[in-house]
Motif scaffolding. Structure first.
Motif, mmCIF file in Angstrom:
data_model
loop_
_atom_site.group_PDB
_atom_site.id
_atom_site.type_symbol
_atom_site.label_atom_id
_atom_site.label_comp_id
_atom_site.label_asym_id
_atom_site.label_seq_id
_atom_site.Cartn_x
_atom_site.Cartn_y
_atom_site.Cartn_z
ATOM 1 N N VAL A 373 35.572 28.645 -12.133
ATOM 2 C CA VAL A 373 34.343 29.125 -12.780
ATOM 3 C C VAL A 373 33.305 29.289 -11.673
ATOM 4 C CG1 VAL A 373 32.543 28.634 -14.481
ATOM 5 C CG2 VAL A 373 34.897 27.858 -14.901
ATOM 6 N N VAL A 374 32.778 30.506 -11.496
ATOM 7 C CA VAL A 374 31.869 30.738 -10.373
ATOM 8 C C VAL A 374 30.868 31.840 -10.701
ATOM 9 C CG1 VAL A 374 33.408 32.414 -9.250
ATOM 10 C CG2 VAL A 374 31.768 31.125 -7.859
ATOM 11 N N GLY A 375 29.672 31.718 -10.135
ATOM 12 C CA GLY A 375 28.637 32.747 -10.259
ATOM 13 C C GLY A 375 27.895 32.879 -8.946
ATOM 14 N N CYS A 376 26.895 33.738 -8.911
ATOM 15 C CA CYS A 376 26.046 33.898 -7.724
ATOM 16 C C CYS A 376 24.588 33.896 -8.157
ATOM 17 C CB CYS A 376 26.363 35.203 -6.991
ATOM 18 S SG CYS A 376 27.965 35.211 -6.155
ATOM 19 N N GLY A 377 23.731 33.371 -7.298
ATOM 20 C CA GLY A 377 22.315 33.261 -7.633
ATOM 21 C C GLY A 377 21.593 34.597 -7.633
ATOM 22 N N GLY A 378 20.560 34.697 -8.476
ATOM 23 C CA GLY A 378 19.722 35.887 -8.511
ATOM 24 C C GLY A 378 18.628 35.825 -7.467
ATOM 25 N N ASP A 379 18.042 36.969 -7.135
ATOM 26 C CA ASP A 379 16.951 37.070 -6.153
ATOM 27 C C ASP A 379 17.358 36.518 -4.789
ATOM 28 O OD1 ASP A 379 15.409 38.037 -8.252
ATOM 29 O OD2 ASP A 379 14.594 36.070 -8.732
ATOM 30 N N ARG A 380 18.630 36.601 -4.466
ATOM 31 C CA ARG A 380 19.144 36.114 -3.192
ATOM 32 C C ARG A 380 20.084 37.168 -2.603
ATOM 33 N NH1 ARG A 380 15.607 33.121 -4.357
ATOM 34 N NH2 ARG A 380 15.520 30.835 -4.244
ATOM 35 N N ASP A 381 20.665 36.858 -1.494
ATOM 36 C CA ASP A 381 21.548 37.760 -0.757
ATOM 37 C C ASP A 381 22.614 38.380 -1.668
ATOM 38 O OD1 ASP A 381 23.173 39.025 1.032
ATOM 39 O OD2 ASP A 381 23.724 37.234 2.154
ATOM 40 N N SER A 396 42.757 31.940 -6.826
ATOM 41 C CA SER A 396 42.865 31.223 -8.100
ATOM 42 C C SER A 396 43.896 31.906 -8.999
ATOM 43 C CB SER A 396 41.508 31.192 -8.823
ATOM 44 O OG SER A 396 40.486 30.733 -7.976
ATOM 45 N N ASP A 397 44.364 31.169 -9.998
ATOM 46 C CA ASP A 397 45.261 31.758 -10.996
ATOM 47 C C ASP A 397 44.471 32.448 -12.099
ATOM 48 O OD1 ASP A 397 47.791 30.764 -9.899
ATOM 49 O OD2 ASP A 397 46.969 28.788 -10.397
ATOM 50 N N GLN A 398 43.260 31.939 -12.349
ATOM 51 C CA GLN A 398 42.385 32.513 -13.366
ATOM 52 C C GLN A 398 40.947 32.301 -12.910
ATOM 53 O OE1 GLN A 398 43.350 33.852 -16.727
ATOM 54 N NE2 GLN A 398 41.268 34.633 -16.433
ATOM 55 N N VAL A 399 40.098 33.319 -13.082
ATOM 56 C CA VAL A 399 38.690 33.201 -12.682
ATOM 57 C C VAL A 399 37.791 33.586 -13.843
ATOM 58 C CG1 VAL A 399 36.900 33.956 -11.082
ATOM 59 C CG2 VAL A 399 39.249 33.783 -10.297
ATOM 60 N N ILE A 400 36.748 32.782 -14.046
ATOM 61 C CA ILE A 400 35.728 33.116 -15.032
ATOM 62 C C ILE A 400 34.413 33.320 -14.274
ATOM 63 C CG2 ILE A 400 34.490 32.374 -17.111
ATOM 64 C CD1 ILE A 400 36.901 30.558 -17.735
ATOM 65 N N PHE A 401 33.936 34.550 -14.244
ATOM 66 C CA PHE A 401 32.648 34.842 -13.618
ATOM 67 C C PHE A 401 31.544 34.527 -14.619
ATOM 68 C CE2 PHE A 401 35.246 38.219 -11.298
ATOM 69 C CZ PHE A 401 35.424 37.412 -10.184
ATOM 70 N N THR A 402 30.490 33.864 -14.141
ATOM 71 C CA THR A 402 29.418 33.442 -15.044
ATOM 72 C C THR A 402 28.094 33.385 -14.298
ATOM 73 O OG1 THR A 402 28.820 31.778 -16.700
ATOM 74 C CG2 THR A 402 29.723 30.960 -14.625
ATOM 75 N N SER A 403 27.051 32.994 -14.994
ATOM 76 C CA SER A 403 25.726 32.884 -14.372
ATOM 77 C C SER A 403 25.649 31.637 -13.504
ATOM 78 C CB SER A 403 24.637 32.812 -15.448
ATOM 79 O OG SER A 403 24.578 34.004 -16.180
ATOM 80 N N ASP A 404 24.878 31.733 -12.446
ATOM 81 C CA ASP A 404 24.545 30.578 -11.611
ATOM 82 C C ASP A 404 23.081 30.262 -11.920
ATOM 83 O OD1 ASP A 404 23.589 29.180 -9.078
ATOM 84 O OD2 ASP A 404 25.728 29.309 -8.658
ATOM 85 N N ASN A 438 29.211 28.160 -21.903
ATOM 86 C CA ASN A 438 30.364 28.729 -22.598
ATOM 87 C C ASN A 438 31.508 29.028 -21.632
ATOM 88 O OD1 ASN A 438 29.275 28.621 -25.165
ATOM 89 N ND2 ASN A 438 28.393 30.684 -25.066
ATOM 90 N N ALA A 439 31.157 29.395 -20.401
ATOM 91 C CA ALA A 439 32.186 29.668 -19.395
ATOM 92 C C ALA A 439 32.960 28.392 -19.067
ATOM 93 C CB ALA A 439 31.548 30.241 -18.132
#
Length: 488
Positions: A373-381, A396-404, A438-439
């Motif tokens: 489960v991984v996301g990236c920050g807003g207003d950043r690089d 990974s075998d399965q990835v869930i992209f979500t909000s950071d 939820n992620a």
């Protein structure tokens, strides 16, 4: 009260209008905090220029103003001190205001992209365990010999830093370990501090929203080592290609640590599993509860630092074997029945995420799934978003992209940037769930017996920043609760 002349010691002055041999009260760079008799320092920030608030500060009773550009109108009862760099002046004045507390304790700075928090926190734990009064200035917390002080920035402003160091001095602290960020170096927040040692962990892709290029980011880090005195030591990761570069112009004693290169402090990984690491450190064996190659580097770094500070090798290794990990850094939870393992880690850069995933893959049997489960920050690089997504999907075998922490950005735009980095062959592995809770819940529901869940990006953080508002949010509490429900 302080004498303005004393506060200006070592500050490079361009022009002084008015007397300096006067008594002043407090020092502020926020005009709203100014009271009668105070000193106001007008800083040029990335968003706001403090020069716009000079008249307001004077109206509130400022007795002196430190600035780079003289205003057209000047009050007769105010001393105006023009300097080349108000940020540098703030750092020196801050140190002078608190009587240069860093001179009265042993201050060690740790810089690099990844590992700063773990290294400083482990050093704090180590020296406390060995019986020393110890201080810590880190991303996670500021500690004054066990007393917790809240913090919001990796490297606080110079007034705050010197205030904490003064409290440490007054509490009889022997050693203080401090994270030194590139922002802190660039904005002169550590100028005027007296370091007895500096440490470099590694340098990878990060903060390019602030620095114009990787070379600029690297050069800013190097400035920390350039400022170290000849009596200090500088320990660098020799396995990082930038390690030697950091030491090129330093006056400090040059030392190295490495797993793959012959240098002063060396280690060999004998065993690496979820239970911990077995290492051979400078020909002495050590078992530690920490996991993964990246933690082998952290252990080696703190060992080298402790030896350079004059501690006994055997006592240091024995104490290291008893250390716990750092909150939100490869912190794992398991269920008794299904034997599902969930790992929470702060990995928020491409290299850190790759390290954590490769560590898990090196330990696991491959008879189980790895769900990330991984996301990236807003207003950043923004450039690291597709890179991180690609790493997560490929390892990974399965990835869930979500909000950071979306901050002021639309979370769906951030997620679209991430999805663009996924290779076609990995599309079927990915799922997007914008809501982070939820992620995490989805990952737990997907997990079967012996599966491993990695929740990356926020680690120790206890908030989520959405539309500029910080809301209570804790990956560790959420996943621990969800796993507990599986055990019922």
């Amino acid at each position: 009260m302080r004498n303005l002349k004393d506060l200006l010691y070592k500050v490079s002055l361009e022009l002084v209008i008015g007397p300096t041999d006067i008594a002043v009260s407090q020092v502020h760079f926020d005009s709203r905090a100014i009271n009668s008799g105070d000193v106001f320092i007008a800083l040029k920030g990335t968003a706001v220029d403090g020069h716009q608030f000079i008249e307001k500060a004077v109206a509130h009773g400022a007795k002196a103003v430190i600035l780079e550009d003289l205003p057209d109108y000047r009050s007769e009862n105010v001393t105006y001190v023009q300097v080349n760099s108000a940020h540098e002046a703030l750092a020196l004045i801050g140190a002078n205001y608190y009587d240069n507390p860093s001179k009265d304790l042993k201050l060690i700075g740790v810089t690099g992209t990844n590992g700063k928090t773990t290294t400083t926190s482990l050093l704090y734990q180590l020296f406390k365990k060995l019986g020393f009064k110890t201080g810590l200035i880190s991303t996670v917390e500021i500690l004054i010999d066990g007393k917790v002080v809240p913090t919001k920035h990796t490297t606080p402003d110079p007034l705050t830093i010197n205030s904490h160091l003064a409290s440490m001095r007054d509490a009889g602290v022997d050693y203080c370990f401090m994270e030194v960020s590139s922002h802190g170096i660039d904005q002169e927040r550590v100028t005027g501090l007296h370091f007895v040692g500096g440490m470099f962990t590694n340098l990878t892709h990060d903060h390019l929203d602030y620095h114009n290029s990787f070379a600029e980011y690297r050069d800013v880090k190097k400035r920390f080592f350039d400022m170290l005195p000849s009596q200090a030591f500088a320990i660098t990761n020799r396995d990082d290609k930038n390690g030697e570069f950091m030491l090129q112009n330093t006056k400090a004693r040059k030392l190295g640590y490495a797993l793959k290169t012959y240098t002063d402090y060396r280690a060999q990984i004998i065993e690496n599993q979820f239970g911990g690491l077995q290492l051979k450190v400078n020909n002495q064996e050590l078992w530690t509860k920490m996991i993964g190659e990246f933690n082998a580097y952290n252990v080696l770094a703190i060992y080298g630092c402790a030896i350079e500070l004059g501690l006994d090798s055997t006592e240091v290794l024995e104490a290291i074997s008893q250390l716990d990990g750092v909150s939100g850094r490869f912190q794992y939870f398991t269920t008794a029945a299904q034997r599902i393992t969930a790992i929470v880690d702060y990995a928020h850069t491409p290299d850190a995420l790759k390290n954590v995933l490769e560590t898990i893959n090196a330990i696991r049997t491959r008879n189980e799934k790895l769900i990330t489960v991984v996301g990236c920050g807003g207003d950043r690089d923004k450039s690291k978003r597709p890179i991180m997504a690609n790493i997560a999907a490929s390892l990974s075998d399965q990835v869930i992209f979500t909000s950071d922490n979306p901050r002021t950005e639309n979370p769906d735009v951030i997620l679209a940037d991430m999805e663009a980095g996924v290779e076609p062959i990995d599309f079927k592995k990915t799922l997007t769930v914008t809501d982070r809770k939820n992620a995490i819940k989805t990952a737990v529901q997907m997990a079967q017996e012996n599966d491993i869940i990695l929740i990356a990006g926020k680690g120790h953080e206890t908030y989520q920043e959405i539309n500029g508002v910080r809301l209570d949010f804790n990956d560790r509490l959420i996943v621990a609760d969800l796993l507990k429900q599986l055990n019922k």
